[in-house]
Design a protein around this motif. Structure first.
Motif, PDB file in Angstrom:
ATOM      1  N   SER A   1       9.389 -19.573  36.616  1.00 55.86           N
ATOM      2  CA  SER A   1       9.916 -20.773  37.287  1.00 55.86           C
ATOM      3  C   SER A   1       9.908 -21.975  36.353  1.00 55.86           C
ATOM      4  O   SER A   1      10.569 -22.970  36.621  1.00 55.86           O
ATOM      5  N   LEU A   2       9.150 -21.887  35.249  1.00 57.94           N
ATOM      6  CA  LEU A   2       9.094 -22.990  34.293  1.00 57.94           C
ATOM      7  C   LEU A   2       9.994 -22.756  33.092  1.00 57.94           C
ATOM      8  O   LEU A   2      10.647 -23.676  32.603  1.00 57.94           O
ATOM      9  N   PHE A   3       9.998 -21.513  32.580  1.00 60.46           N
ATOM     10  CA  PHE A   3      10.732 -21.219  31.360  1.00 60.46           C
ATOM     11  C   PHE A   3      11.457 -19.886  31.474  1.00 60.46           C
ATOM     12  O   PHE A   3      11.105 -19.032  32.277  1.00 60.46           O
ATOM     13  N   GLN A   4      12.429 -19.711  30.600  1.00 60.83           N
ATOM     14  CA  GLN A   4      13.114 -18.431  30.456  1.00 60.83           C
ATOM     15  C   GLN A   4      12.431 -17.666  29.327  1.00 60.83           C
ATOM     16  O   GLN A   4      12.255 -18.197  28.234  1.00 60.83           O
ATOM     17  N   PHE A   5      11.972 -16.424  29.604  1.00 62.37           N
ATOM     18  CA  PHE A   5      11.395 -15.646  28.521  1.00 62.37           C
ATOM     19  C   PHE A   5      11.594 -14.158  28.770  1.00 62.37           C
ATOM     20  O   PHE A   5      12.054 -13.743  29.830  1.00 62.37           O
ATOM     21  N   SER A   6      11.265 -13.361  27.764  1.00 59.84           N
ATOM     22  CA  SER A   6      11.498 -11.922  27.805  1.00 59.84           C
ATOM     23  C   SER A   6      10.703 -11.274  28.927  1.00 59.84           C
ATOM     24  O   SER A   6       9.593 -11.686  29.250  1.00 59.84           O
ATOM     25  N   ALA A   7      11.265 -10.218  29.501  1.00 59.13           N
ATOM     26  CA  ALA A   7      10.621  -9.532  30.621  1.00 59.13           C
ATOM     27  C   ALA A   7       9.387  -8.772  30.170  1.00 59.13           C
ATOM     28  O   ALA A   7       8.396  -8.680  30.896  1.00 59.13           O
ATOM     29  N   LYS A   8       9.431  -8.216  28.961  1.00 57.29           N
ATOM     30  CA  LYS A   8       8.316  -7.423  28.459  1.00 57.29           C
ATOM     31  C   LYS A   8       7.683  -8.085  27.245  1.00 57.29           C
ATOM     32  O   LYS A   8       8.343  -8.813  26.507  1.00 57.29           O
ATOM     33  N   PRO A   9       6.388  -7.822  27.019  1.00 56.79           N
ATOM     34  CA  PRO A   9       5.744  -8.351  25.813  1.00 56.79           C
ATOM     35  C   PRO A   9       6.395  -7.802  24.548  1.00 56.79           C
ATOM     36  O   PRO A   9       6.881  -6.667  24.521  1.00 56.79           O
ATOM     37  N   VAL A  10       6.402  -8.617  23.503  1.00 55.77           N
ATOM     38  CA  VAL A  10       6.936  -8.207  22.212  1.00 55.77           C
ATOM     39  C   VAL A  10       5.884  -8.506  21.145  1.00 55.77           C
ATOM     40  O   VAL A  10       4.905  -9.213  21.388  1.00 55.77           O
ATOM     41  N   ASN A  11       6.105  -7.973  19.966  1.00 58.13           N
ATOM     42  CA  ASN A  11       5.204  -8.216  18.843  1.00 58.13           C
ATOM     43  C   ASN A  11       5.544  -9.571  18.234  1.00 58.13           C
ATOM     44  O   ASN A  11       6.627  -9.777  17.707  1.00 58.13           O
ATOM     45  N   LEU A  12       4.588 -10.508  18.322  1.00 57.89           N
ATOM     46  CA  LEU A  12       4.825 -11.858  17.804  1.00 57.89           C
ATOM     47  C   LEU A  12       4.431 -12.004  16.344  1.00 57.89           C
ATOM     48  O   LEU A  12       4.719 -13.020  15.721  1.00 57.89           O
TER      49      LEU A  12
ATOM     50  N   SER B   1      14.216  12.088   3.722  1.00 56.96           N
ATOM     51  CA  SER B   1      15.616  12.035   4.167  1.00 56.96           C
ATOM     52  C   SER B   1      16.136  10.601   4.152  1.00 56.96           C
ATOM     53  O   SER B   1      15.377   9.641   4.035  1.00 56.96           O
ATOM     54  N   PHE B   2      17.448  10.485   4.269  1.00 59.61           N
ATOM     55  CA  PHE B   2      18.099   9.177   4.280  1.00 59.61           C
ATOM     56  C   PHE B   2      18.890   9.024   5.570  1.00 59.61           C
ATOM     57  O   PHE B   2      19.478   9.987   6.078  1.00 59.61           O
ATOM     58  N   GLN B   3      18.866   7.807   6.103  1.00 55.37           N
ATOM     59  CA  GLN B   3      19.561   7.527   7.356  1.00 55.37           C
ATOM     60  C   GLN B   3      20.470   6.315   7.160  1.00 55.37           C
ATOM     61  O   GLN B   3      20.060   5.304   6.592  1.00 55.37           O
ATOM     62  N   LEU B   4      21.717   6.437   7.624  1.00 53.46           N
ATOM     63  CA  LEU B   4      22.636   5.305   7.617  1.00 53.46           C
ATOM     64  C   LEU B   4      22.792   4.829   9.054  1.00 53.46           C
ATOM     65  O   LEU B   4      23.215   5.601   9.923  1.00 53.46           O
ATOM     66  N   VAL B   5      22.407   3.579   9.328  1.00 54.45           N
ATOM     67  CA  VAL B   5      22.471   3.062  10.694  1.00 54.45           C
ATOM     68  C   VAL B   5      23.316   1.795  10.728  1.00 54.45           C
ATOM     69  O   VAL B   5      23.441   1.084   9.719  1.00 54.45           O
ATOM     70  N   GLN B   6      23.884   1.537  11.874  1.00 49.36           N
ATOM     71  CA  GLN B   6      24.669   0.325  12.085  1.00 49.36           C
ATOM     72  C   GLN B   6      24.293  -0.278  13.433  1.00 49.36           C
ATOM     73  O   GLN B   6      24.048   0.438  14.405  1.00 49.36           O
ATOM     74  N   PHE B   7      24.232  -1.595  13.487  1.00 52.72           N
ATOM     75  CA  PHE B   7      24.002  -2.279  14.760  1.00 52.72           C
ATOM     76  C   PHE B   7      24.614  -3.675  14.689  1.00 52.72           C
ATOM     77  O   PHE B   7      24.915  -4.197  13.616  1.00 52.72           O
ATOM     78  N   THR B   8      24.792  -4.240  15.869  1.00 57.36           N
ATOM     79  CA  THR B   8      25.397  -5.575  15.992  1.00 57.36           C
ATOM     80  C   THR B   8      24.347  -6.554  16.471  1.00 57.36           C
ATOM     81  O   THR B   8      23.656  -6.294  17.461  1.00 57.36           O
ATOM     82  N   LEU B   9      24.218  -7.683  15.797  1.00 58.59           N
ATOM     83  CA  LEU B   9      23.216  -8.685  16.147  1.00 58.59           C
ATOM     84  C   LEU B   9      23.533  -9.305  17.497  1.00 58.59           C
ATOM     85  O   LEU B   9      24.691  -9.629  17.796  1.00 58.59           O
ATOM     86  N   ARG B  10      22.500  -9.449  18.301  1.00 61.08           N
ATOM     87  CA  ARG B  10      22.670 -10.100  19.616  1.00 61.08           C
ATOM     88  C   ARG B  10      21.331 -10.691  20.046  1.00 61.08           C
ATOM     89  O   ARG B  10      20.267 -10.269  19.578  1.00 61.08           O
ATOM     90  N   PRO B  11      21.352 -11.696  20.946  1.00 59.65           N
ATOM     91  CA  PRO B  11      20.101 -12.244  21.469  1.00 59.65           C
ATOM     92  C   PRO B  11      19.299 -11.156  22.159  1.00 59.65           C
ATOM     93  O   PRO B  11      19.853 -10.272  22.819  1.00 59.65           O
ATOM     94  N   LEU B  12      17.975 -11.234  22.029  1.00 66.21           N
ATOM     95  CA  LEU B  12      17.117 -10.187  22.574  1.00 66.21           C
ATOM     96  C   LEU B  12      16.690 -10.477  24.009  1.00 66.21           C
ATOM     97  O   LEU B  12      16.056  -9.641  24.647  1.00 66.21           O
ATOM     98  N   PHE B  13      16.975 -11.661  24.517  1.00 63.29           N
ATOM     99  CA  PHE B  13      16.674 -11.959  25.922  1.00 63.29           C
ATOM    100  C   PHE B  13      17.585 -13.078  26.398  1.00 63.29           C
ATOM    101  O   PHE B  13      18.262 -13.727  25.611  1.00 63.29           O
TER     102      PHE B  13
END
Length: 417
Positions: free
Chosen positions: A235-246, A405-417
């Motif tokens: 009710s005071l702030f907007q924050f992530s639903a689950k704890p994250v590593n700070l 082994s080697f892995q090629l990954v791709q992702f798109t940046l987006r806000p996390l919450f």
């Protein structure tokens, strides 16, 4: 950005008496604080900036030049390099246990006395410091450059210290020679508690109006804003639903929630949707030094900041084009560490749940070899973090090494919450 909750780690390390008020005359009488032998009113010391953290040159006794973090959130000088400790050959007077942030056990440290500290031409004699071995507290991996210790209150105790984040220089002025002028910026009162500066002039807006907070001015932390989670709800702030590593604390990982404060005001300046960390109470343990929260390097780098501890005020002068910049959070969900002789080898420390990196299959322990077809070794750690929070919608491609082994990954940046 999660790289540098460094000062929150060290804020417990205070060995001066609470409420000990020191004047310039008393500092001179006992030979405390930094001084230089010439009649120069001020001296300049260049510094490096890594992930919003100030790294300065420093000597202990007759040592070679060392690399120390400059941390207004630290009450006692800290040495963290085992090789330097051995070279100094100083016999500790006693062993102590340090209990700080994180959910792990306390760590062992040793007290060294009667050492000389030197920053540029300025020297301080008969100083005490705390030694923590490199294998217990390896700051270099998380800052991304060689770090051999942390310097705090001692530099600020009797000098007026200006940190120019644009020109990357410290200006040290003898207190008796400093006169505040309006062109230096806007002056705000501070309170010194356990030898650390607290600001009461900042106003934090919640969804239900302003809330009172005394904020530690913490140059040794890379974040924007940190607030205790006590009494904080959606009710005071907007924050992530689950704890994250700070980030990493003195006693292990610090978990909490990332959120946004609707508005932060300081004097004539206002910022909206300010990224804010809310550590979970149990990870603060009994660290009563945390009083409300703190402002860190991501905030400071928008200003030329002058600290005058003896007269108990701070001056903020905005840097053109910087102070209006939007505060950004990481958009990938990755926490990294740097290793190797030049700290140009990068490993994934953690991956946040439901983040772009997790969805792409990135795992803790992966080594990052290439980013967008550029060798990862071409970057500094802070530069990689900058890439990972630069622009929402930006496509990131990584070549990872996982075991054999080697892995090629791709992702798109987006806000996390």
């Amino acid at each position: 950005m999660r790289t540098a909750w460094i000062s929150i780690i060290f804020a417990l390390l205070v060995f001066a008496s609470k409420g000990d008020e020191r004047t310039l005359d008393s500092l001179k009488e006992f030979g405390l604080g930094f001084h230089w032998p010439t009649k120069q009113k001020k001296i300049e010391v260049p510094f490096e900036l890594h992930a919003n953290l100030v790294v300065i040159p420093l000597k202990i006794n007759a040592s070679d030049t060392l690399r120390f973090l400059l941390d207004t959130g630290l009450g006692t000088t800290l040495l963290t390099d085992t090789t330097v400790f051995r070279q100094l050959g100083i016999k500790p007077i006693r062993q102590i246990e340090l209990l700080g942030l994180g959910d792990g056990p306390s760590i062992q440290a040793q007290v060294l006395i009667d050492v000389k500290l030197q920053v540029g031409k300025a020297a301080a004699y008969h100083q005490n410091l705390i030694y923590v071995s490199s294998d217990q507290l390896n700051l270099s991996d998380y800052v991304g450059t060689k770090i051999q210790g942390v310097l705090g209150y001692e530099l600020f105790s009797n000098l007026v210290v200006t940190i120019d984040y644009a020109k990357q220089r410290l200006i040290l002025t003898q207190a008796e020679n400093y006169r505040y002028k309006k062109r230096a910026g806007i002056r705000f009162p501070i309170a010194l508690i356990d030898n650390k500066p607290y600001l009461q002039a900042a106003e934090i807006q919640s969804k239900k109006g302003p809330i009172a907070n005394r904020l530690l001015l913490d140059s040794g932390a890379g974040h924007v804003l940190f607030l205790e989670d006590a009494g904080v709800d959606s009710s005071l702030f907007q924050f992530s639903a689950k704890p994250v590593n700070l980030g990493k604390g003195l006693n292990g990982a610090i978990m909490g929630k990332m959120g946004r404060v609707p508005e932060l005001r300081l004097g004539p300046w206002t910022w909206s949707n300010v990224p804010t960390a809310f550590p979970i109470s149990k990870f603060l343990k009994d660290t009563s030094h945390v009083q409300g929260g703190s402002l860190g390097g991501e905030f400071f780098r928008r200003f030329v900041v002058t600290f005058h501890y003896l007269d108990q005020y701070v001056v903020f002068k905005p840097i053109a084009r910087r102070w209006r910049q939007k505060f950004e959070l990481g958009l990938s969900g990755l926490g990294l560490r740097a290793t190797g002789p030049q700290f140009r080898t990068f490993f994934v420390e953690f991956v946040e749940e439901n983040s772009p990196a997790e969805e792409a299959g990135v795992l803790p322990g992966d080594e990052i070899l290439m980013i967008n077809r550029v060798r990862a070794g071409n970057y500094r750690l802070g530069e990689i973090y900058h890439l990972l929070k630069k622009k929402e919608g930006k496509r990131i491609e990584m070549l990872l090494k996982r075991g054999n082994s080697f892995q090629l990954v791709q992702f798109t940046l987006r806000p996390l919450f």
